[in-house]
Design a protein around this motif. Structure first.
Motif, PDB file in Angstrom:
ATOM      1  N   ARG A 123       0.601  -1.205   0.100  1.00 11.09           N
ATOM      2  CA  ARG A 123       0.103   0.120   0.011  1.00 11.09           C
ATOM      3  C   ARG A 123       1.149   1.227  -0.182  1.00 11.09           C
ATOM      4  O   ARG A 123       0.371   2.101  -0.655  1.00 11.09           O
ATOM      5  N   ALA A 124       2.115   1.310   0.666  1.00  4.78           N
ATOM      6  CA  ALA A 124       2.820   2.485   0.835  1.00  4.78           C
ATOM      7  C   ALA A 124       3.504   2.603  -0.549  1.00  4.78           C
ATOM      8  O   ALA A 124       3.641   3.586  -0.967  1.00  4.78           O
ATOM      9  N   PHE A 125       3.817   1.605  -1.286  1.00  2.00           N
ATOM     10  CA  PHE A 125       4.246   1.761  -2.601  1.00  2.00           C
ATOM     11  C   PHE A 125       3.225   2.202  -3.640  1.00  2.00           C
ATOM     12  O   PHE A 125       3.459   3.137  -4.389  1.00  2.00           O
ATOM     13  N   HIS A 126       1.983   1.515  -3.506  1.00  3.53           N
ATOM     14  CA  HIS A 126       1.024   2.131  -4.462  1.00  3.53           C
ATOM     15  C   HIS A 126       0.773   3.516  -4.045  1.00  3.53           C
ATOM     16  O   HIS A 126       0.384   4.446  -4.946  1.00  3.53           O
ATOM     17  N   ARG A 127       0.860   4.178  -2.943  1.00  2.27           N
ATOM     18  CA  ARG A 127       0.588   5.476  -2.601  1.00  2.27           C
ATOM     19  C   ARG A 127       1.746   6.531  -3.246  1.00  2.27           C
ATOM     20  O   ARG A 127       1.478   7.612  -3.536  1.00  2.27           O
ATOM     21  N   ALA A 128       2.809   5.703  -3.647  1.00  2.00           N
ATOM     22  CA  ALA A 128       3.842   6.565  -4.352  1.00  2.00           C
ATOM     23  C   ALA A 128       3.395   6.659  -5.715  1.00  2.00           C
ATOM     24  O   ALA A 128       4.178   7.749  -6.253  1.00  2.00           O
ATOM     25  N   LEU A 129       2.461   6.077  -6.177  1.00  2.00           N
ATOM     26  CA  LEU A 129       1.970   6.194  -7.653  1.00  2.00           C
ATOM     27  C   LEU A 129       0.831   6.920  -7.577  1.00  2.00           C
ATOM     28  O   LEU A 129       0.626   7.656  -8.612  1.00  2.00           O
ATOM     29  N   THR A 130      -0.060   6.864  -6.799  1.00  2.00           N
ATOM     30  CA  THR A 130      -1.288   7.652  -6.619  1.00  2.00           C
ATOM     31  C   THR A 130      -1.587   8.165  -5.414  1.00  2.00           C
ATOM     32  O   THR A 130      -1.736   7.666  -4.307  1.00  2.00           O
ATOM     33  N   GLY A 131      -1.946   9.192  -5.250  1.00  2.00           N
ATOM     34  CA  GLY A 131      -2.358  10.042  -3.988  1.00  2.00           C
ATOM     35  C   GLY A 131      -3.805  10.013  -3.671  1.00  2.00           C
ATOM     36  O   GLY A 131      -4.355  10.317  -2.316  1.00  2.00           O
ATOM     37  N   ARG A 132      -4.677   9.364  -4.659  1.00  2.00           N
ATOM     38  CA  ARG A 132      -6.131   9.474  -4.458  1.00  2.00           C
ATOM     39  C   ARG A 132      -6.810   8.269  -4.354  1.00  2.00           C
ATOM     40  O   ARG A 132      -7.693   8.043  -3.739  1.00  2.00           O
ATOM     41  N   ALA A 133      -6.211   7.245  -5.216  1.00  2.00           N
ATOM     42  CA  ALA A 133      -6.882   5.809  -5.062  1.00  2.00           C
ATOM     43  C   ALA A 133      -7.132   5.509  -3.539  1.00  2.00           C
ATOM     44  O   ALA A 133      -6.251   5.623  -2.658  1.00  2.00           O
ATOM     45  N   LEU A 134      -8.334   4.953  -3.340  1.00  2.00           N
ATOM     46  CA  LEU A 134      -8.635   4.196  -1.951  1.00  2.00           C
ATOM     47  C   LEU A 134      -7.925   3.089  -1.877  1.00  2.00           C
ATOM     48  O   LEU A 134      -8.153   2.022  -2.862  1.00  2.00           O
ATOM     49  N   LEU A 135      -7.045   2.569  -0.916  1.00  2.00           N
ATOM     50  CA  LEU A 135      -6.392   1.389  -0.806  1.00  2.00           C
ATOM     51  C   LEU A 135      -7.166   0.525   0.491  1.00  2.00           C
ATOM     52  O   LEU A 135      -7.690   1.034   1.289  1.00  2.00           O
ATOM     53  N   TYR A 136      -7.000  -0.752   0.157  1.00  2.00           N
ATOM     54  CA  TYR A 136      -7.575  -1.595   0.894  1.00  2.00           C
ATOM     55  C   TYR A 136      -6.629  -2.543   1.553  1.00  2.00           C
ATOM     56  O   TYR A 136      -5.424  -3.039   1.049  1.00  2.00           O
ATOM     57  N   THR A 137      -6.722  -2.948   2.831  1.00  5.23           N
ATOM     58  CA  THR A 137      -6.019  -3.965   3.458  1.00  5.23           C
ATOM     59  C   THR A 137      -6.211  -5.413   2.834  1.00  5.23           C
ATOM     60  O   THR A 137      -7.246  -5.699   2.274  1.00  5.23           O
ATOM     61  N   GLU A 138      -5.381  -6.394   3.178  1.00 10.61           N
ATOM     62  CA  GLU A 138      -5.568  -7.692   2.785  1.00 10.61           C
ATOM     63  C   GLU A 138      -6.738  -8.032   3.756  1.00 10.61           C
ATOM     64  O   GLU A 138      -7.075  -7.194   4.770  1.00 10.61           O
ATOM     65  N   MET A 139      -7.759  -9.081   3.505  1.00 13.49           N
ATOM     66  CA  MET A 139      -8.651  -9.470   4.320  1.00 13.49           C
ATOM     67  C   MET A 139      -8.287  -9.739   5.769  1.00 13.49           C
ATOM     68  O   MET A 139      -7.218 -10.654   5.858  1.00 13.49           O
ATOM     69  N   VAL A 140      -8.644  -9.299   6.889  1.00 18.93           N
ATOM     70  CA  VAL A 140      -8.185  -9.845   8.110  1.00 18.93           C
ATOM     71  C   VAL A 140      -9.426 -10.312   8.964  1.00 18.93           C
ATOM     72  O   VAL A 140     -10.599  -9.591   8.860  1.00 18.93           O
ATOM     73  N   THR A 141      -9.569 -11.621   9.701  1.00 20.29           N
ATOM     74  CA  THR A 141     -10.819 -12.141  10.273  1.00 20.29           C
ATOM     75  C   THR A 141     -11.206 -11.369  11.403  1.00 20.29           C
ATOM     76  O   THR A 141      -9.919 -10.795  12.088  1.00 20.29           O
ATOM     77  N   ALA A 142     -12.383 -10.982  11.804  1.00 17.81           N
ATOM     78  CA  ALA A 142     -12.773 -10.384  13.192  1.00 17.81           C
ATOM     79  C   ALA A 142     -11.936 -11.209  14.340  1.00 17.81           C
ATOM     80  O   ALA A 142     -11.520 -10.354  14.968  1.00 17.81           O
ATOM     81  N   PRO A 143     -12.079 -12.389  14.298  1.00 19.89           N
ATOM     82  CA  PRO A 143     -11.570 -13.113  15.485  1.00 19.89           C
ATOM     83  C   PRO A 143      -9.966 -12.586  15.790  1.00 19.89           C
ATOM     84  O   PRO A 143      -9.518 -12.560  16.689  1.00 19.89           O
ATOM     85  N   ALA A 144      -9.404 -12.853  14.755  1.00 15.50           N
ATOM     86  CA  ALA A 144      -7.726 -12.398  14.468  1.00 15.50           C
ATOM     87  C   ALA A 144      -7.451 -10.925  15.203  1.00 15.50           C
ATOM     88  O   ALA A 144      -6.769 -10.760  15.795  1.00 15.50           O
ATOM     89  N   VAL A 145      -8.336 -10.246  14.566  1.00 12.67           N
ATOM     90  CA  VAL A 145      -8.137  -8.717  15.400  1.00 12.67           C
ATOM     91  C   VAL A 145      -8.595  -8.788  16.702  1.00 12.67           C
ATOM     92  O   VAL A 145      -7.778  -8.018  17.386  1.00 12.67           O
ATOM     93  N   VAL A 146      -9.643  -9.230  17.125  1.00 14.98           N
ATOM     94  CA  VAL A 146      -9.989  -9.436  18.538  1.00 14.98           C
ATOM     95  C   VAL A 146      -8.897  -9.868  19.467  1.00 14.98           C
ATOM     96  O   VAL A 146      -8.732  -9.567  20.491  1.00 14.98           O
ATOM     97  N   HIS A 147      -8.515 -11.093  18.942  1.00 12.80           N
ATOM     98  CA  HIS A 147      -7.437 -11.949  19.905  1.00 12.80           C
ATOM     99  C   HIS A 147      -6.091 -11.887  19.607  1.00 12.80           C
ATOM    100  O   HIS A 147      -5.145 -12.336  20.071  1.00 12.80           O
ATOM    101  N   GLY A 148      -5.657 -11.153  18.428  1.00 13.34           N
ATOM    102  CA  GLY A 148      -4.440 -11.443  17.828  1.00 13.34           C
ATOM    103  C   GLY A 148      -3.388 -10.361  18.346  1.00 13.34           C
ATOM    104  O   GLY A 148      -3.859  -9.552  18.915  1.00 13.34           O
ATOM    105  N   ASP A 149      -2.355 -10.171  17.408  1.00 13.57           N
ATOM    106  CA  ASP A 149      -1.396  -9.184  17.407  1.00 13.57           C
ATOM    107  C   ASP A 149      -1.886  -8.031  16.584  1.00 13.57           C
ATOM    108  O   ASP A 149      -1.580  -8.056  15.296  1.00 13.57           O
ATOM    109  N   ARG A 150      -2.496  -7.286  17.355  1.00 18.38           N
ATOM    110  CA  ARG A 150      -3.014  -6.027  16.484  1.00 18.38           C
ATOM    111  C   ARG A 150      -2.296  -5.163  16.040  1.00 18.38           C
ATOM    112  O   ARG A 150      -2.588  -4.822  14.601  1.00 18.38           O
ATOM    113  N   GLU A 151      -1.085  -4.771  16.262  1.00 17.92           N
ATOM    114  CA  GLU A 151      -0.186  -4.014  15.434  1.00 17.92           C
ATOM    115  C   GLU A 151       0.388  -4.623  14.370  1.00 17.92           C
ATOM    116  O   GLU A 151       0.570  -4.028  13.321  1.00 17.92           O
TER     117      GLU A 151
END
Length: 338
Positions: A23-51
């Motif tokens: 995403r940081a690389f793509h931002r070097a090419l476009t300042g406007r496009a909306l970028l998305y994360t990989e899918m992260v499961t809700a259980p992983a967010v709640v219980h996993g390494d959030r950082e």
């Protein structure tokens, strides 16, 4: 807050591809496009390494977090965590066809349960101030897409959801691999246009098979009185990222010069240097750049140097410099021969 104009172009969430370095690389090419994360499961967010799962650099904005799951309360909790990290949008995956996703009762199989999707979206929307959005297929297996797509959209719209990104293919959950599901089921752009025509109050972006900015522009153009709100690029943006360097001018109408591949590298360098200083391997960042020189003299040498040398222990930006120099030398040879 994201506006409709901000959604004219987005880069799809892609597992193992659209990580924070991509995403940081793509931002070097476009300042406007909306970028998305990989899918992260809700259980992983709640219980996993959030950082590790959610951390990102501020230069990535605007950036959306895509969640996977089917438990409304857990999704709401994950959405709150994501919003606290600073994401500009919370998106629910209703399109991934992988076996692992199906076994967890989320992704594309949720197209069979529009009311459950609506419950999940209502919980997310109530939990956060950021926009809550849906990325879905037009249907799965033997569903009639004209029924399944509208059922999902209408159920979500009834709880206040207004933004939909539609991958214009069915997903075949039995008999096709995730890779085949990106190519084999036929595209039905007309059905996505019909959704926008018949539900004009919804913000509808189209995804699937869009291989160039020319194709993106064509899909954004008005046709039969219908104008889609946005396009989402997937593999084209990843395998030929240089096309993103024209997006701010061509798709967002900004009076700016295009960013070429060599400029993008210079813009990405400070980010890379900072991550290298933190102990991130060079290859974790350069792997997203392998297609950057697509179609240019020296592209093969560029890929080879980054593939072979970036994985060596202690590899630094000098490897990138050698790869760039290979391109410059190849272009100079071409110019001398012309």
């Amino acid at each position: 807050m994201l506006t409709n104009q901000d959604r004219r172009l987005s880069v799809a969430p892609m597992m193992d591809w659209t990580d924070r370095h991509c995403r940081a690389f793509h931002r070097a090419l476009t300042g406007r496009a909306l970028l998305y994360t990989e899918m992260v499961t809700a259980p992983a967010v709640v219980h996993g390494d959030r950082e590790r799962l959610l951390g990102f650099d501020g230069l990535e904005h605007p950036v959306a977090l895509q969640l996977g799951g089917s438990d409304p309360a857990q999704l709401a909790q994950a959405a709150r965590i994501g919003e606290a990290f600073g994401y500009d949008e919370i998106n629910l995956n209703v399109g991934c066809p992988s076996d692992r996703v199906q076994s967890g009762r989320f992704g594309a199989c949720l197209m069979r349960e529009p009311e459950l999707v609506a419950e999940c979206m209502a919980a997310i929307r109530e939990a956060v101030a950021a926009p809550a959005t849906v990325k879905c297929r037009i249907g799965v297996d033997d569903q009639d897409p004209e029924v399944s797509l509208f059922a999902t959209a209408d159920a979500c719209a009834a709880v206040g959801i207004r933004v939909f990104i539609v991958h214009a293919r069915k997903a075949w959950l039995q008999g096709l691999s995730p890779k085949e599901n990106r190519d084999v089921p036929p595209l039905d752009y007309g059905l996505v246009r019909r959704l926008k025509r018949e539900r004009p109050h919804l913000n509808v972006s189209i995804n699937g098979g869009i291989a160039s900015l020319d194709a993106a522009e064509a899909l954004l153009a008005e046709a039969d009185g219908v104008r889609l709100d946005g396009v989402m690029l997937g593999r084209a943006a990843y395998h030929e990222p240089a096309i993103l360097g024209q997006a701010d001018r061509r798709l967002f109408g900004e009076a700016v010069a295009d960013i070429d591949a060599l400029q993008a590298i210079e813009r990405y360098r400070p980010y890379m240097a900072a991550r290298l200083a933190e102990g991130v391997a060079l290859s974790a960042m350069t792997r997203h750049m392998l297609g950057l020189m697509h179609g240019r003299p020296g592209a093969r040498a560029f890929r080879r140097i980054l593939t072979v040398e970036a994985i060596r222990p202690g590899a630094g930006l000098e490897v990138l410099d050698r790869a760039v120099e290979a391109v410059r030398e190849a272009e100079a040879r071409r110019d001398r021969a012309a």
